[in-house]
Motif scaffolding. Structure first.
Motif, PDB file in Angstrom:
ATOM      1  N   ASN A  26     -17.704 -18.139  -1.191  1.00 25.87           N
ATOM      2  CA  ASN A  26     -17.301 -17.652  -2.512  1.00 25.87           C
ATOM      3  C   ASN A  26     -18.436 -17.759  -3.521  1.00 25.87           C
ATOM      4  O   ASN A  26     -18.587 -16.898  -4.386  1.00 25.87           O
ATOM      5  N   LYS A  40     -15.777  -9.156 -11.977  1.00 25.54           N
ATOM      6  CA  LYS A  40     -14.502  -9.537 -11.365  1.00 25.54           C
ATOM      7  C   LYS A  40     -14.751 -10.757 -10.490  1.00 25.54           C
ATOM      8  O   LYS A  40     -15.813 -10.886  -9.897  1.00 25.54           O
ATOM      9  N   ASN A  41     -13.765 -11.641 -10.437  1.00 29.46           N
ATOM     10  CA  ASN A  41     -13.892 -12.832  -9.612  1.00 29.46           C
ATOM     11  C   ASN A  41     -13.682 -12.438  -8.150  1.00 29.46           C
ATOM     12  O   ASN A  41     -12.553 -12.305  -7.690  1.00 29.46           O
ATOM     13  N   ILE A  42     -14.766 -12.223  -7.430  1.00 34.95           N
ATOM     14  CA  ILE A  42     -14.696 -11.794  -6.045  1.00 34.95           C
ATOM     15  C   ILE A  42     -14.670 -13.027  -5.140  1.00 34.95           C
ATOM     16  O   ILE A  42     -15.510 -13.899  -5.254  1.00 34.95           O
ATOM     17  N   THR A  43     -13.679 -13.065  -4.249  1.00 36.96           N
ATOM     18  CA  THR A  43     -13.538 -14.185  -3.330  1.00 36.96           C
ATOM     19  C   THR A  43     -13.318 -13.656  -1.917  1.00 36.96           C
ATOM     20  O   THR A  43     -13.033 -12.468  -1.721  1.00 36.96           O
ATOM     21  N   HIS A  45     -10.799 -14.381  -0.102  1.00 35.59           N
ATOM     22  CA  HIS A  45      -9.389 -13.990  -0.029  1.00 35.59           C
ATOM     23  C   HIS A  45      -9.208 -12.563  -0.538  1.00 35.59           C
ATOM     24  O   HIS A  45      -8.459 -11.772   0.061  1.00 35.59           O
ATOM     25  N   LEU A  46      -9.890 -12.203  -1.611  1.00 35.77           N
ATOM     26  CA  LEU A  46      -9.830 -10.843  -2.137  1.00 35.77           C
ATOM     27  C   LEU A  46     -10.343  -9.849  -1.099  1.00 35.77           C
ATOM     28  O   LEU A  46      -9.777  -8.765  -0.921  1.00 35.77           O
ATOM     29  N   ALA A  47     -11.387 -10.232  -0.387  1.00 36.10           N
ATOM     30  CA  ALA A  47     -11.941  -9.362   0.657  1.00 36.10           C
ATOM     31  C   ALA A  47     -10.922  -9.150   1.777  1.00 36.10           C
ATOM     32  O   ALA A  47     -10.750  -8.030   2.272  1.00 36.10           O
ATOM     33  N   ARG A  48     -10.237 -10.204   2.179  1.00 33.78           N
ATOM     34  CA  ARG A  48      -9.203 -10.084   3.221  1.00 33.78           C
ATOM     35  C   ARG A  48      -8.080  -9.171   2.755  1.00 33.78           C
ATOM     36  O   ARG A  48      -7.574  -8.346   3.503  1.00 33.78           O
ATOM     37  N   HIS A  49      -7.684  -9.329   1.485  1.00 37.47           N
ATOM     38  CA  HIS A  49      -6.618  -8.505   0.924  1.00 37.47           C
ATOM     39  C   HIS A  49      -7.043  -7.034   0.905  1.00 37.47           C
ATOM     40  O   HIS A  49      -6.286  -6.156   1.318  1.00 37.47           O
ATOM     41  N   THR A  50      -8.258  -6.771   0.445  1.00 38.01           N
ATOM     42  CA  THR A  50      -8.774  -5.403   0.396  1.00 38.01           C
ATOM     43  C   THR A  50      -8.853  -4.812   1.799  1.00 38.01           C
ATOM     44  O   THR A  50      -8.464  -3.661   2.023  1.00 38.01           O
ATOM     45  N   TYR A  81       0.723 -10.060   1.126  1.00 36.50           N
ATOM     46  CA  TYR A  81      -0.372  -9.457   0.366  1.00 36.50           C
ATOM     47  C   TYR A  81      -0.913  -8.169   0.955  1.00 36.50           C
ATOM     48  O   TYR A  81      -1.849  -7.591   0.430  1.00 36.50           O
TER      49      TYR A  81
END
Length: 110
Positions: A26, A40-43, A45-50, A81
């Motif tokens: 992260n 944007k707060n890129i994490t 988890h966000l990548a997995r969601h995308t 999600y």
């Protein structure tokens, strides 16, 4: 393949790529976002969601497959999600319509 070749035989326990902690990953993502001017707060988890929504489900990969790819033991975890988009619904309904049209053609033309 070049990246895999770079690390071949270099890592412990037969790993193919270096394994980073979630915190370190992260941190790197935040640094990359800053360099790219992304506010944007890129994490991870966000990548997995995308990945689950735009790369797989929206392209027709079944949710059961996505669940397995993400390592979930329960499909309900993926459903939380991995939202279904309107485009996905439209595409699925178009596919269903095409299949029903095929059945109608077969039934009416013995």
């Amino acid at each position: 393949m070049a990246i895999l070749k770079k690390y071949e035989g270099q890592l412990p326990k037969g790993e193919l790529l270096p394994v980073l902690s979630n915190q370190k990953l992260n941190s790197y993502l935040k640094e990359i976002a800053d360099l790219c001017g992304i506010n944007k707060n890129i994490t991870f988890h966000l990548a997995r969601h995308t990945f689950s929504t735009t790369v797989t489900l929206a392209k027709g990969v079944p949710i059961e497959t996505v669940s397995k790819m993400l390592g979930h033991t329960n499909i309900e975890t993926t459903q939380i999600y991995a939202r279904i988009t309107n485009d996905k619904i439209r595409n699925d309904m178009q596919q269903l319509s095409g299949k029903l049209d095929e059945l109608e053609t077969i039934a009416l033309n013995p």
